[in-house]
Design a protein around this motif. Sequence first.
Motif, short mmCIF file in Angstrom:
data_model
loop_
_atom_site.label_atom_id
_atom_site.label_comp_id
_atom_site.label_asym_id
_atom_site.label_seq_id
_atom_site.Cartn_x
_atom_site.Cartn_y
_atom_site.Cartn_z
N ARG A 113 20.81 40.79 -89.26
CA ARG A 113 21.21 40.59 -88.25
C ARG A 113 21.33 42.23 -87.65
O ARG A 113 21.98 43.06 -88.11
CB ARG A 113 22.67 40.21 -88.17
CG ARG A 113 23.29 39.86 -86.80
CD ARG A 113 22.49 39.01 -86.21
NE ARG A 113 22.93 38.82 -84.75
CZ ARG A 113 23.76 37.81 -84.34
NH1 ARG A 113 24.35 37.32 -85.05
NH2 ARG A 113 23.97 37.52 -82.97
N GLU A 114 20.78 42.19 -86.44
CA GLU A 114 20.61 43.61 -85.56
C GLU A 114 21.79 43.47 -84.74
O GLU A 114 22.00 42.34 -83.97
CB GLU A 114 19.36 43.43 -85.03
CG GLU A 114 18.23 43.93 -85.79
CD GLU A 114 16.95 44.48 -85.45
OE1 GLU A 114 17.02 44.36 -84.10
OE2 GLU A 114 16.04 44.71 -86.04
N VAL A 115 22.76 44.53 -84.66
CA VAL A 115 23.85 44.50 -83.91
C VAL A 115 23.92 45.71 -82.94
O VAL A 115 23.43 46.69 -83.35
CB VAL A 115 25.22 44.53 -84.60
CG1 VAL A 115 26.45 44.11 -83.79
CG2 VAL A 115 25.21 43.51 -85.57
N ASP A 116 24.21 45.31 -81.71
CA ASP A 116 24.06 46.61 -80.78
C ASP A 116 25.33 47.35 -80.67
O ASP A 116 26.26 46.88 -81.29
CB ASP A 116 23.51 46.00 -79.20
CG ASP A 116 24.67 44.96 -78.77
OD1 ASP A 116 25.57 44.75 -79.40
OD2 ASP A 116 24.42 44.46 -77.67
N ARG A 117 25.46 48.39 -79.64
CA ARG A 117 26.78 49.17 -79.75
C ARG A 117 28.01 48.37 -79.29
O ARG A 117 29.05 48.44 -79.72
CB ARG A 117 26.48 50.40 -78.85
CG ARG A 117 25.58 51.19 -79.12
CD ARG A 117 25.61 52.63 -78.34
NE ARG A 117 24.61 53.31 -78.76
CZ ARG A 117 24.73 54.29 -79.80
NH1 ARG A 117 25.92 54.38 -80.28
NH2 ARG A 117 23.91 55.34 -79.97
N GLU A 118 27.65 47.18 -78.56
CA GLU A 118 28.95 46.36 -77.90
C GLU A 118 29.26 45.42 -79.15
O GLU A 118 30.58 45.29 -79.30
CB GLU A 118 28.33 45.76 -76.83
CG GLU A 118 29.48 44.80 -76.04
CD GLU A 118 30.54 46.15 -75.46
OE1 GLU A 118 31.75 45.85 -75.16
OE2 GLU A 118 29.94 47.17 -75.00
N GLU A 262 28.06 53.75 -74.69
CA GLU A 262 27.12 53.19 -73.65
C GLU A 262 26.06 52.86 -74.43
O GLU A 262 25.47 53.41 -75.10
CB GLU A 262 26.94 54.30 -72.54
CG GLU A 262 25.98 53.71 -71.37
CD GLU A 262 25.72 54.64 -70.28
OE1 GLU A 262 25.06 54.21 -69.46
OE2 GLU A 262 26.06 55.72 -70.49
N ASP A 263 25.76 51.38 -74.05
CA ASP A 263 24.50 50.69 -74.64
C ASP A 263 23.37 51.44 -74.13
O ASP A 263 22.96 51.41 -73.14
CB ASP A 263 24.49 49.40 -74.28
CG ASP A 263 23.57 48.62 -75.18
OD1 ASP A 263 22.97 48.89 -76.14
OD2 ASP A 263 23.40 47.38 -74.73
N ASP A 264 22.43 51.89 -75.34
CA ASP A 264 21.33 52.59 -75.09
C ASP A 264 20.15 51.85 -75.74
O ASP A 264 19.04 52.35 -76.02
CB ASP A 264 21.35 54.14 -75.61
CG ASP A 264 21.82 54.17 -76.93
OD1 ASP A 264 22.03 53.04 -77.49
OD2 ASP A 264 21.70 55.16 -77.46
N GLY A 265 20.35 50.58 -76.24
CA GLY A 265 19.30 49.86 -76.84
C GLY A 265 19.21 50.05 -78.40
O GLY A 265 18.57 49.66 -79.12
N ALA A 266 20.21 51.03 -78.76
CA ALA A 266 20.29 51.13 -80.46
C ALA A 266 20.95 50.07 -81.20
O ALA A 266 21.84 49.36 -80.37
CB ALA A 266 21.01 52.61 -80.58
N THR A 267 20.53 49.85 -82.35
CA THR A 267 20.92 48.66 -82.98
C THR A 267 21.31 48.91 -84.67
O THR A 267 20.80 50.09 -84.91
CB THR A 267 20.02 47.38 -83.27
OG1 THR A 267 18.92 47.85 -83.64
CG2 THR A 267 19.90 46.81 -81.70
N LEU A 268 22.10 48.29 -84.97
CA LEU A 268 22.66 48.54 -86.56
C LEU A 268 22.14 47.23 -87.30
O LEU A 268 22.56 46.15 -86.71
CB LEU A 268 24.04 48.77 -86.78
CG LEU A 268 24.43 48.59 -88.08
CD1 LEU A 268 23.94 50.00 -88.76
CD2 LEU A 268 26.06 48.71 -87.99
N GLN A 269 21.27 47.43 -88.21
CA GLN A 269 20.76 46.13 -89.12
C GLN A 269 21.81 45.95 -90.15
O GLN A 269 21.94 46.80 -91.05
CB GLN A 269 19.34 46.65 -89.53
CG GLN A 269 18.69 45.23 -90.28
CD GLN A 269 17.31 45.54 -90.52
OE1 GLN A 269 17.24 46.11 -91.82
NE2 GLN A 269 16.71 45.13 -89.80
N ILE A 270 22.14 44.87 -90.22
CA ILE A 270 23.21 44.23 -91.23
C ILE A 270 22.76 43.18 -91.94
O ILE A 270 22.30 41.93 -91.59
CB ILE A 270 24.57 43.87 -90.75
CG1 ILE A 270 25.04 44.90 -89.91
CG2 ILE A 270 25.52 43.33 -91.82
CD1 ILE A 270 26.31 44.39 -88.91
#
Length: 728
Positions: A113-118, A262-270
């Motif tokens: 799962r990819e999760v954004d900053r929010e 602030e959301d800049d399109g970066a994601t965290l993969q879990i």
Amino acid sequence: MAALRFMLSSILYSRADKCIFPTGYSVKSYRDDEPIPLLVNKIFSDNSQLQYAYFDLPFVCPPTGKKHAGSPFGSGQSISLNLGEVLRGDRIMTSDFELSMGQDVECRTLCKREVDREGVKWGRWLIENGYVAEWILDNLPGATSFVTVDRSRKYYASGFKIGYQDYSSVDSKPQTFIHNHFTIVIRWGKAPGKAGEQGGKVIVGFEVYPKSISPASRKESGCPREMQGDYDRLELYLAPNTSRLAEKYPSSSYIPVDDLEEDDGATLQIPYSYSVYFREEDKIDWSNRWDLYFSDQADSSTAHWLAILNSLTISGVLGVTVLVIWGRTVQGDIKGRGDGALEDGKMKIRSKAPKNEAKSPGGFEKTSGSLLDQSLDGEKDADLSLEEESLEEMTGWKLLHGDVFRVPAYSGLLAPLVGSGMQLLFMAAGLLILSCLGVLSPSFRGGFVSVGMGLFIFAGLLSGYFSGRLYKIFGGQNWQKNTLITALLFPGMMFCLIFVLNLFVWAQASSTAIPFGTLVALVALWLLIQVPLVYVGSWIGFVRTTPWDHPTKTNSIPRQMPPQPWYLRSLHGVLLTGLVPFAVLFIELLFVFKNLWQDKTGYYYVFGFLSAVSAILIVTVSEVTIITTYSQLCAENYHWWWQSFLTGGSSAFWIFAYSIWYYIFKLHITGFVSSLLFFSYSFLACAVYGLLTGTVGFLTAYAFIRRIYRCESDFPASLRLSSISPPF
């Protein structure tokens, strides 16, 4: 009809089990390799009153829609819920976990799962507030296993944490880690009866052990390299985009926190994975598989017995006082007096005639000639002396017989409140009895609320009956108006409060919010079923029955009351009387509050203790009301109607005060909405309790006063009002 079917199905059936009255539910047995569906529900926390559906979380694996475990429904399919489950915030859905009886799985990947900053920000907030997840297997909630200090006993805590916080070994700053690997341990035993002889197995335990494992410690397949060894944890964190912030703030050393997140399109993969292990458990039977969830109740049984002993002591002391009062009023003040009767506020004494007296032809008394020559002034002086002697003996409550049944102020409000109190009393008694019989067991998820709602609605008959009959006693004429007030006043206020609170919860996107369809169903149950039942009961109570008889007549002119003591003329006296019932209930409240506001499981299992304390509480409320009412009558105060109602329900004030204390010193609730829900639900519960106990106090005082003023039945036939000779 749709609303009726919805209510009946909510009351009679649980989510997946078949009810077998009155012992429990049917046993589900599994054969080897038979699929076992795993359901996901919600997340909840001790620090918040807001719950969230599991699949609404942005950092968990979303349902794929595939069919698993032999289920005809794909993952993500909502399970049909009863009314109680919906109101308690359950959102049960099928999942993508694949489990088969007896088949151990060392590792199986679930998703990435990819999760954004929010999503990362929300996940960190949930973990910081101690949220735990609830999964369901064979109607058992997934549990975290613990052992006692001496390692002699194991017990369960419902749910498992979605993550945890730790401190960095480098800079000692807090770090947030998310659980992304789940070790599922399913404990099974031999099925009872013929199913066990044919190889059937039943599930007696469901444990979940979560871990946090980073992608670097995993294989290419997504499974961890080492299940028990050292591995890196997955921190729920996204580093800020320093290059973008440097361009935005080229010459500033301070960067606002909002810009950092602030959301800049970066994601965290879990990555998510799980393991499954089946273990045989021969020490636990299917019938007592819930005991591990309540093992702490065995440790607290001493406290429950102390609560009962404390309640019995208080109630016994008050009972002795009531017996003394009863002896003084019924035995001493009425039966012990053989020389008079109550009439028009005075005690008229009839002097005994000598043996040689005779009756004149006109019915007047005369003796052997001496009374014929007595002057009229002498007769008046004798009567006056007798009346003065009688008035000296007439004190306290005996002087109020001509005003004690005077219609109280705001009687049009008192009758509906008493009717609603009887409705709540029936509901509470029914719930406690069914719980003690085992009908409302923990496996009947949401059953307590569903059955309680059904009992409350059908008890509208009692509400209308008592309200209509009391309204008739007060001399009311427009019984249809009284019926409308009874049917709409308390349920309407309760529904309006819940509706307003629901708006706040809905704005938080919480599963605690009641769906619109459920709100419509509740309104339909209220207006289409309860209101007609209240009307029928009110018609029976007002039209078809006679009002309760009063042993004395009410004077046309109200009696002037003397100055009253402070405890009878102020609200302080009413509140002080509420301390006694609160003392009876105090110890048991500790367990109820812990279950409602901290454990959040809804599995309060010691209904036997609670029922015993509740019965003693009702007796104590009645005793306190009798003592208070008698003291009020002795002070020549006949305004006992509202006073008895307020005295019976006054302990609700102390329970609400205790709720405030519990919120400050025991809970760690954060957020405005959670605090609003806590105080609103506490106020609503105290209002229900106050209305119930206030009705008990009122009816007790009413029965007590009718009994002590029932002169016609307690006096000898020669001394009743009808046998008193007219004065001359």
